[in-house]
Design a protein around this motif. Structure first.
Motif, PDB file in Angstrom:
ATOM      1  N   SER A 154     -16.509 -21.287 -20.428  1.00 30.66           N
ATOM      2  CA  SER A 154     -17.823 -20.808 -20.726  1.00 30.66           C
ATOM      3  C   SER A 154     -18.543 -19.910 -19.385  1.00 30.66           C
ATOM      4  N   THR A 155     -17.937 -20.079 -18.305  1.00 37.24           N
ATOM      5  CA  THR A 155     -18.486 -19.422 -17.199  1.00 37.24           C
ATOM      6  C   THR A 155     -17.581 -18.222 -16.622  1.00 37.24           C
ATOM      7  N   VAL A 156     -16.523 -17.958 -17.422  1.00 39.23           N
ATOM      8  CA  VAL A 156     -15.488 -17.145 -16.934  1.00 39.23           C
ATOM      9  C   VAL A 156     -16.272 -15.520 -16.835  1.00 39.23           C
ATOM     10  N   ALA A 157     -16.952 -15.306 -18.046  1.00 39.10           N
ATOM     11  CA  ALA A 157     -17.466 -13.822 -18.462  1.00 39.10           C
ATOM     12  C   ALA A 157     -18.560 -13.623 -17.119  1.00 39.10           C
ATOM     13  N   GLY A 158     -19.290 -14.519 -16.544  1.00 38.95           N
ATOM     14  CA  GLY A 158     -20.410 -14.459 -15.877  1.00 38.95           C
ATOM     15  C   GLY A 158     -20.135 -14.264 -14.198  1.00 38.95           C
ATOM     16  N   MET A 159     -18.743 -14.633 -14.129  1.00 39.78           N
ATOM     17  CA  MET A 159     -18.505 -14.559 -12.549  1.00 39.78           C
ATOM     18  C   MET A 159     -18.690 -13.005 -12.081  1.00 39.78           C
ATOM     19  N   HIS A 160     -19.042 -12.952 -10.722  1.00 40.71           N
ATOM     20  CA  HIS A 160     -19.369 -11.721 -10.080  1.00 40.71           C
ATOM     21  C   HIS A 160     -18.121 -11.041  -9.822  1.00 40.71           C
ATOM     22  N   TRP A 161     -18.238  -9.707  -9.397  1.00 38.01           N
ATOM     23  CA  TRP A 161     -17.174  -8.810  -9.432  1.00 38.01           C
ATOM     24  C   TRP A 161     -17.162  -8.066  -8.074  1.00 38.01           C
ATOM     25  N   ASP A 162     -17.871  -8.576  -6.907  1.00 39.57           N
ATOM     26  CA  ASP A 162     -17.826  -7.985  -5.589  1.00 39.57           C
ATOM     27  C   ASP A 162     -16.877  -8.525  -4.922  1.00 39.57           C
ATOM     28  N   PRO A 163     -16.286  -7.823  -3.550  1.00 42.72           N
ATOM     29  CA  PRO A 163     -17.132  -6.468  -3.322  1.00 42.72           C
ATOM     30  C   PRO A 163     -16.545  -5.140  -4.179  1.00 42.72           C
ATOM     31  N   GLY A 164     -15.842  -5.178  -5.314  1.00 44.71           N
ATOM     32  CA  GLY A 164     -15.574  -4.336  -6.067  1.00 44.71           C
ATOM     33  C   GLY A 164     -14.502  -3.300  -5.774  1.00 44.71           C
ATOM     34  N   PRO A 165     -13.888  -2.242  -6.575  1.00 42.63           N
ATOM     35  CA  PRO A 165     -12.763  -1.837  -6.579  1.00 42.63           C
ATOM     36  C   PRO A 165     -12.514  -0.854  -5.648  1.00 42.63           C
ATOM     37  N   TYR A 166     -13.856  -0.439  -4.806  1.00 39.28           N
ATOM     38  CA  TYR A 166     -13.784   0.439  -3.741  1.00 39.28           C
ATOM     39  C   TYR A 166     -13.656  -0.103  -2.345  1.00 39.28           C
ATOM     40  N   TRP A 167     -13.320  -1.423  -2.322  1.00 39.92           N
ATOM     41  CA  TRP A 167     -13.246  -2.090  -0.941  1.00 39.92           C
ATOM     42  C   TRP A 167     -11.762  -1.793  -0.678  1.00 39.92           C
ATOM     43  N   ASP A 168     -11.493  -1.030   0.377  1.00 37.30           N
ATOM     44  CA  ASP A 168     -10.165  -0.767   0.853  1.00 37.30           C
ATOM     45  C   ASP A 168      -9.291  -2.173   1.425  1.00 37.30           C
ATOM     46  N   TRP A 169      -8.610  -2.790   0.738  1.00 36.72           N
ATOM     47  CA  TRP A 169      -7.959  -3.846   1.115  1.00 36.72           C
ATOM     48  C   TRP A 169      -6.802  -3.534   2.036  1.00 36.72           C
ATOM     49  N   SER A 170      -6.219  -2.542   1.748  1.00 32.73           N
ATOM     50  CA  SER A 170      -5.045  -1.794   2.773  1.00 32.73           C
ATOM     51  C   SER A 170      -5.536  -1.768   4.136  1.00 32.73           C
ATOM     52  N   HIS A 171      -6.690  -0.999   4.109  1.00 34.31           N
ATOM     53  CA  HIS A 171      -7.064  -0.597   5.551  1.00 34.31           C
ATOM     54  C   HIS A 171      -7.526  -1.901   6.109  1.00 34.31           C
ATOM     55  N   TYR A 172      -8.277  -2.945   5.353  1.00 24.64           N
ATOM     56  CA  TYR A 172      -8.837  -4.063   5.971  1.00 24.64           C
ATOM     57  C   TYR A 172      -7.765  -4.883   6.635  1.00 24.64           C
ATOM     58  N   PHE A 173      -6.551  -4.919   5.731  1.00 28.43           N
ATOM     59  CA  PHE A 173      -5.537  -5.762   6.456  1.00 28.43           C
ATOM     60  C   PHE A 173      -4.956  -5.238   7.597  1.00 28.43           C
ATOM     61  N   ASP A 174      -4.801  -3.727   7.669  1.00 32.43           N
ATOM     62  CA  ASP A 174      -4.492  -3.041   8.874  1.00 32.43           C
ATOM     63  C   ASP A 174      -5.330  -3.486   9.750  1.00 32.43           C
ATOM     64  N   LEU A 175      -6.666  -3.677   9.912  1.00 36.12           N
ATOM     65  CA  LEU A 175      -7.532  -3.907  10.793  1.00 36.12           C
ATOM     66  C   LEU A 175      -7.287  -5.389  11.277  1.00 36.12           C
ATOM     67  N   LEU A 176      -6.888  -6.432  10.397  1.00 29.24           N
ATOM     68  CA  LEU A 176      -6.806  -7.718  10.405  1.00 29.24           C
ATOM     69  C   LEU A 176      -5.301  -8.029  11.337  1.00 29.24           C
ATOM     70  N   GLY A 177      -4.542  -7.077  11.402  1.00 31.27           N
ATOM     71  CA  GLY A 177      -3.367  -7.041  12.156  1.00 31.27           C
ATOM     72  C   GLY A 177      -2.297  -7.541  11.294  1.00 31.27           C
ATOM     73  N   ALA A 178      -2.427  -7.638   9.927  1.00 33.71           N
ATOM     74  CA  ALA A 178      -1.601  -8.102   8.749  1.00 33.71           C
ATOM     75  C   ALA A 178      -1.423  -7.234   7.926  1.00 33.71           C
ATOM     76  N   PRO A 179      -0.887  -5.910   8.247  1.00 36.75           N
ATOM     77  CA  PRO A 179      -0.709  -4.840   6.948  1.00 36.75           C
ATOM     78  C   PRO A 179       0.045  -5.300   5.954  1.00 36.75           C
ATOM     79  N   LEU A 180      -0.452  -4.584   4.720  1.00 40.86           N
ATOM     80  CA  LEU A 180       0.421  -4.950   3.536  1.00 40.86           C
ATOM     81  C   LEU A 180       1.569  -4.156   3.198  1.00 40.86           C
TER      82      LEU A 180
END
Length: 638
Positions: A398-424
């Protein structure tokens, strides 16, 4: 005189920029001119306003990495390569509960928490630099927001204005430290210094990249020893670090969330729960959020005992960090109590409906903070442990449909993991039966809808999201998601609909390969995408144990009923509405103990961690993770 009518006079010194891309289409000259247009715009604006070109390029890199983003605002209400801010235009859109009805606490032992919608902050001059740029250049705010060349001119004019107010006349980049610090919009000296230091670190190290709209920009490395003493001229107060848990080289302060009673009942309190992690429970995950309101509005909300509480908030313009809850305590942030009890919530200033890109300043500070927390609590730096809020599962069907969707599809996960020092990167030399999603962020531009209004096309821009289809062709329907779309209808391209998309860094088991297409197991079905958007991965998968036609999939890793003390009502082990059938495989994440943190009263002395004998393995089941009992599955190489 109307200030906007003076644009022709004030632009005379930059007249050479008007024909940057005027060569005939299809010629080599046209390609070079188009690709170098932004580089030349930076040079022209630097010359026009007397700003060292390295400084202009460095400031722009730390704001936008030289991107124009099609004139769309950042999550901090900034526009264009120079991130000229206009919160008055942006703040009308978005709230923390846009397109989602989740209870942030997600604990079924307590009443549903329904926080009041956030109120947007009144615009302040630091968040209205587009007005100052318009006054200085005579250009209309609309052009400053949407025309990359005019945006660069506006940013240069603002920097030059700040330099004049400091009373410093110099073409030496080192002498522009104070103006750069002020450009951050920071309200304290620590944040201003962090921003300026990162800009001059970029200048000293150099940078080059091709933007999402095909512009090649380069900042040659120039060793500079900036005049940091200029910071005193800004007369900004120092922030109070207090009990803050953060790296020493970031700007951070302690702004506590209230732990206090809000009524006469033992359970009437807010806005988080006291705990003694990691002694009481291991912290296994960090959850990346965005606030869906301004930074100032978020601070007001997290200090309200009737609202929800999270651990950190990061400001978009300069990356400044505010900590609200000690990491040993449990925030109400992810909409799933099992995840809340074992995670740290990090919010990033943002707007759901309009703001769709994140500044380099906030990426860098966030990466420093998350790496610090991961080291402190021995959390692996991968997408199985560093989750987006959009990866957190619903607790029940009953709660699946209401879950939030942030930070959304425009968050740059590849760049973020480069900055974390754990590149994809891929450690596998050949196909392994497991893939890591890794699209090229700049050129991967899905046609989402609903950024500004329902059904309206979003501006095309780089994305971490890879769209999945029911067949190996571009015009095939999207996958159905029975949790988000009951009745079997297909998912949609709405920016909030995660029913048929995978994201950079996530790992999936390969179901089939046909030519240039790969199918992965996703929510009990095959999801097809172009193979170039993924690389082979090393890891393990889970499959149902021999003899089982299917296994239940859960949104929480809770103990069996017999593990609960007599005074605590057991939480029901209710499977989600999905099917994990024999023959399917899913990427295995961490093996986790079954735990339930019972903390329904204000007195932390009564809180209990219920531990069971059952263990679970986290799996990448769809866009969100899920849990299966280890007794139901086999964990093996793919």
């Amino acid at each position: 005189m109307d200030p906007f009518s003076r644009r022709t006079v004030l632009r005379a010194a930059a007249a050479g920029t008007a024909g940057l891309a005027a060569a005939a289409p299809g010629t080599a000259g046209a390609d070079v001119a188009a690709d170098q247009a932004r580089q030349r715009a930076f040079a022209a604006a630097a010359a026009e306003f007397g700003v060292p070109e390295q400084v202009l390029l460095g400031v722009s890199y730390l704001q936008s990495r030289w991107e124009s983003h099609g004139g769309s605002p950042s999550t901090g209400a900034g526009f264009g390569p120079m991130h000229l801010t206009d919160v008055r235009t942006v703040a009308a859109g978005g709230s923390h509960h846009d397109k989602g009805t989740e209870d942030p606490r997600g604990d079924l032992a307590r009443a549903v928490l329904r926080p009041v919608e956030p109120q947007h902050a009144t615009p302040v001059p630091a968040l209205q630099t587009v007005d100052l740029a318009a006054e200085l250049t005579g250009e209309h705010p609309e052009a400053l927001r949407t025309d990359a060349t005019q945006n660069i001119r506006g940013g240069a004019a603002v920097l030059a204005h700040y330099q004049r107010e400091l009373g410093v006349r110099s073409t030496n980049p080192a002498d522009w430290y104070g103006a750069v610090a002020r450009y951050s919009g920071a309200t304290d000296s620590d944040a201003a210094a962090f921003f300026a230091d990162e800009v001059f670190r970029t200048i000293s190290g150099g940078a080059s990249r091709v933007t999402g709209d095909g512009q090649s920009v380069r900042l040659a490395a120039t060793k500079v020893s900036p005049a940091r003493g200029q910071l005193r001229s800004l007369e900004l107060p120092a922030c109070a670090r207090g009990d803050v848990e953060a790296p020493s080289d970031v700007s951070a302060e302690w702004i506590p969330a209230p732990y206090q009673q809000t009524g006469s009942g033992a359970g009437d309190y807010g806005n988080y729960d006291k705990a003694e992690r990691p002694q009481s429970q291991q912290i296994t995950h960090i959850v990346i959020h965005d606030t869906e309101c301004t930074y100032d509005a978020a601070l007001g909300l997290v200090q309200d005992p009737t609202y929800l509480g999270w651990h950190y908030t990061l400001r978009s313009t300069d990356g400044h960090i505010a900590q609200h809850i000690l990491t040993k305590d449990v925030g109400w942030h992810a909409g799933n109590w099992y995840v809340n009890a074992k995670s740290i919530g990090v919010e990033h200033e943002g707007f759901a409906a309009q703001g769709t890109w994140y500044t380099e300043a906030v990426y860098r500070t966030s990466a420093k903070l998350v790496r610090y927390l991961a080291d402190k609590y021995r959390i692996p730096l991968d997408r199985q442990h560093i989750l987006g809020h959009d990866n957190v599962p619903g607790t029940l069907p009953s709660t699946v449909a209401g879950m939030h969707w942030d930070p959304g599809p425009y968050w740059d996960w590849s760049h973020y993991f480069d900055l974390l020092g754990a590149p994809l990167r891929s450690w596998a030399r050949q196909s392994t039966g497991l893939v890591t999603i890794r699209p090229d962020f700049a050129t991967n531009q899905p046609g989402f809808t609903g950024c500004d209004s329902a059904g309206a096309a979003c501006t095309l821009r780089g994305s971490s999201a890879v769209i999945l289809r029911t067949e190996p062709r571009d015009d095939a329907p999207l996958l159905p998601d029975p949790g988000l779309h009951p009745g079997g209808s297909a998912s949609t391209m709405d920016v909030s609909d995660v029913g048929s998309r995978a994201s950079a860094g996530q790992q999936y088991a390969v179901a089939e390969v046909r030519g240039e297409w790969t199918a992965i197991w996703f929510l009990g079905q095959k999801g097809w995408f172009r193979s170039a958007a993924a690389v082979p991965a090393l890891g393990q998968v889970v499959t149902p144990k021999p003899g089982l036609a299917s296994v239940p999939v859960y949104g929480r890793a809770y103990p069996e009923a017999s593990a609960y003390p007599a005074n605590i009502t057991p939480q029901e082990l209710t499977p989600l509405q999905y099917t994990f059938a024999a023959g399917q495989k899913y990427a295995a994440g961490p093996v986790l103990p079954s735990e339930y943190y019972w903390s329904t009263t204000f007195d932390p002395a009564t809180h209990v961690v219920v531990r069971g004998e059952t263990n679970y393995v986290q799996i990448q089941f769809g866009h969100r993770v899920a849990y299966v009992k280890t007794e139901d599955v086999v964990i093996q190489r793919p």
